[in-house]
Design an enzyme around this catalytic site. Structure first.
Site, PDB file in Angstrom:
ATOM      1  N   GLU A  94      13.079   8.388  59.228  1.00 38.42           N
ATOM      2  CA  GLU A  94      12.013   7.478  58.794  1.00 38.42           C
ATOM      3  C   GLU A  94      10.664   8.169  58.609  1.00 38.42           C
ATOM      4  OE1 GLU A  94      12.316   4.432  57.851  1.00 38.42           O
ATOM      5  OE2 GLU A  94      14.388   4.066  58.455  1.00 38.42           O
ATOM      6  N   SER A 365      43.140 -23.824  36.511  1.00 41.14           N
ATOM      7  CA  SER A 365      42.883 -24.922  35.565  1.00 41.14           C
ATOM      8  C   SER A 365      41.569 -25.643  35.802  1.00 41.14           C
ATOM      9  CB  SER A 365      44.037 -25.925  35.611  1.00 41.14           C
ATOM     10  OG  SER A 365      45.215 -25.336  35.079  1.00 41.14           O
TER      11      SER A 365
END
Length: 690
Positions: A94, A365
């Protein structure tokens, strides 16, 4: 050689003196500004570090449904109670110059700016640990210059009033590690069931990689990506001579033993819904997880606790406990898009993956209503006839072929109407319609319904072979239910900050997207799956749940080898459900294939039990007539089979059916619609237009 005259030399000296003078003035001004900033920061003193507040979610009845973080997931420990390996790994990845700078790494800022300039985009960050800590403690994570300047000022205050060790301790105790865990102690407990002081170097380097993007680098979300991030951290530590290459290799290859997610307490009320709220907050308000969970927000959601309970109970009642089948469920108000209930899986503790909003599955469907809306909008009617029989379709100028089949191999082997085709879910009719309209038509129409998933340009798209999200499909059916107005699933009504100010209000759009006449005709066609008058060569697809239903619904089911769907609506509520297995397994048991319909029917009936029966109100541009559903022609008094159907005005049939003729004599057309056609009480009530 150029000759410098005295006059020219004099001018040059004056220019240099002026430049020096201006430079001194600018330096003096900058020094004053810097001194003012430092003095102000020092005068204001040490900033308070205890500003975090729980954010609370409320259901639509005002009841509290959960807080966004819990005391059990947030601890504060001294720096010497955190594994040195986690400290080293965090600083290495970091902010490698953390102990050397005054809160800003100018070299890193310059490098990031150069990288962004080359890429013409934001590709590299340069925030130090001090800056990140300041942002997490005090600020909303927007991207304005005001926020950046305020962040810089808070960073100065932190650096002037706290030691590096205190800043690092605060950072490691407040940084977000995903899944509601804040700080190293909570993260160590959540992921490895141990304290932060007990973390091994392998566990520490895995945790150090999560805060950059918890949703991406949590090993519970994506272990492969998390492992790659750990490898990058180990490589960085080797480059900074914190560990040797041999230690890095051994650490990377060490198998990690994670805590079972079943052991972690989850939200009691609608955990999948709460996750969806967090995601919507992030998108709509541009807030990160830390800000959402720690700023004391009051989040008013659309959840209906009663409907949520009904959905969860029906799923539990219908699905066999011994089955591993999964489920996704969503219920929504079709007028507004407000989500009333959401279930993303059978066990949140087992899997936080939301199968209602994240999973993409073949809809089968259930795609057909979008197709038939497009067809009606292009001139088809409930009486349109096409032949249903085994057929091989040629496309791409005859270079490719496709041979679909009907369920269980049943075919009419003759002409059937659109009204029958949707009720019986005839695949031949659907593919013929799809190819007649052009394959682009269904793709574009689906986008109008809110489907954002990529759809393939193939004949089988009519049968739902392109994977989509359940939330997209429910949204599309909701648009049919509301007459074609634009909606999108929403989970939040409004958000207030800690002071009670409204910072977000969900505004409902009412833009008309679909042709309302075609939308209504399609919706009424979808009631056919529950109408046994439409039976011909097989049963209507909803025949198994018809006895459960006490009011009129429109809907469509869908099945593939691995998926079972049921989506449908009454005028005031739309709901959809998917059931299936997460991977590599088909639905083979007959009972499991019926789960979706059973759960849907049980939910709709109980959810609407105390609400009045509402009719599907036709718009002015449609007309209703009785037809023979087999021939599509107008039905007379003597017609043995008749069904009420709607047509876009001007497209209704004009010829009467002659199937019932005896001895060459034609019956007289009816003076009015036949009485007592529907024996079911609710159909009598709803046939107010007869």
């Amino acid at each position: 050689m150029e000759i410098i005259t005295p006059r020219r030399l004099k001018i040059t000296i004056k220019a240099v003196r002026a430049a020096i003078f201006i430079g001194l003035i600018l330096f003096f001004i900058a020094s004053i500004v810097l001194a003012a900033i430092l003095l102000t920061a020092k005068w204001q003193g040490a900033p308070s570090l205890s500003v975090q507040q729980s954010s609370i979610m409320y259901a639509n009845d005002g009841s509290e449904m959960g807080k966004t973080h819990h005391g059990g997931k947030r601890y504060w420990v001294d720096l010497d109670e955190i594994s040195p390996s986690l400290i080293e790994a965090t600083v290495a990845i970091e902010d490698r110059h953390f102990y050397d700078h005054n809160g800003f790494d100018y070299k890193r800022i310059a490098g990031a700016a150069l990288a962004d300039l080359k890429a013409m985009a934001k590709v590299q960050g340069a925030s130090t640990i001090s800056q990140q800590y300041a942002r997490n403690l005090f600020l909303v994570h927007d991207k304005t210059w005001k926020r950046k300047l305020t962040e810089a000022f808070y960073t100065v205050r932190l650096e002037l009033n706290y030691s590096k060790e205190e800043i690092l301790e605060g950072y490691l105790n407040t940084i977000y590690y995903g899944h509601g865990a804040y700080g190293a102690e909570a993260a160590a407990n959540y992921y490895f069931d141990k304290s932060a002081s007990e973390l091994s170097i392998s566990e520490a380097t895995m945790l150090a990689g999560i805060p950059k993007a918890p949703s991406l680098y949590s090993p519970f979300e994506n272990e492969e990506r998390a492992k790659s991030r750990q490898g990058l951290i180990l490589k960085t530590m080797v480059n900074q001579k914190i560990i040797s290459q041999k230690e890095a290799d051994q650490t990377y290859n060490e198998a990690l033993s994670y805590r079972s997610v079943k052991d972690v307490k989850t939200a009691d009320i609608a955990p999948y819904f709460q996750d969806a709220v967090m995601n919507e907050l992030s998108k709509k308000l541009n807030l990160d997880q830390t800000t959402i969970e720690t700023r004391g927000l009051r989040i008013f959601t659309t959840l209906d606790p009663d409907m949520q309970k009904i959905a969860e109970e029906k799923i539990a009642d219908v699905i066999n406990d011994a089955s591993d089948i999964q489920v996704g469920f969503m219920a929504m108000d079709p007028k507004t898009g407000s989500v009333k209930a959401l279930v993303g899986g059978r066990d949140y503790a087992e899997s936080t993956f939301n199968r209602a909003t994240q999973a993409k599955r073949q809809p089968g469907s259930t795609m057909k209503p979008f197709l038939y809306y497009a067809a009606v909008n292009k001139g088809f009617t409930p009486s349109t006839l096409l032949r249903s029989e085994p057929y091989t379709f040629k496309f791409e100028d005859g270079k490719s072929s496709y041979k679909p089949g009907n369920y269980n191999g049943y075919y009419a082997n003759g002409d059937i109407t659109l009204a029958q085709a949707i009720a019986l879910s005839d695949n031949i009719f659907a593919v013929k319609t799809h190819l007649y309209l052009g394959m682009d038509e269904l793709i574009q129409t689906s986008k109008s319904f809110g489907v954002t998933s990529k759809l393939s340009h193939v004949p089988s798209l009519a049968l739902g072979t392109s994977p989509v999200r359940l939330s997209e499909m429910v949204n599309g059916y909701g648009m049919l239910a509301n007459g074609g107005k634009r909606i999108e699933p929403s989970f939040i009504k409004k958000v207030e900050d800690a002071e009670g100010n409204v910072i977000y209000q969900n505004e409902k759009e009412q833009e008309q997207i679909l042709n309302k006449e075609a939308a209504f005709v399609t919706s009424h066609l979808m009631t056919g799956m529950f109408d046994e008058q439409l039976n011909d060569y097989t049963s209507v697809t909803g025949h198994t749940i018809i006895p459960k239903l006490s009011r009129e619904y429109a809907g469509k089911s869908g099945t593939t080898k691995a998926d079972s769907w049921m989506i449908g609506f009454a005028p005031q509520l739309v709901a959809g459900i998917w059931t299936g297995y997460d991977k590599d397994k088909t639905i083979d048991l007959v009972a499991e294939r019926g789960y979706a319909k059973q759960i849907w029917a049980d939910f709709m009936e109980e959810a609407l039990e105390d609400q009045s029966v509402k009719a599907f109100n036709p718009p002015k541009g449609v007309i209703g007539v009785y037809i023979n559903p087999k021939t599509g022609k107008l039905a007379s008094d003597d017609c043995p089979v008749k069904r009420f159907a709607y047509f876009v005005r001007g497209t209704e049939p004009t010829e009467y059916c002659t199937e019932h003729l005896e001895h060459g004599k034609q019956s007289e057309p009816p003076a009015k619609a036949p009485k007592n056609q529907d024996k079911t009480w609710y159909k009598k009530v709803l046939r107010w237009w007869d």
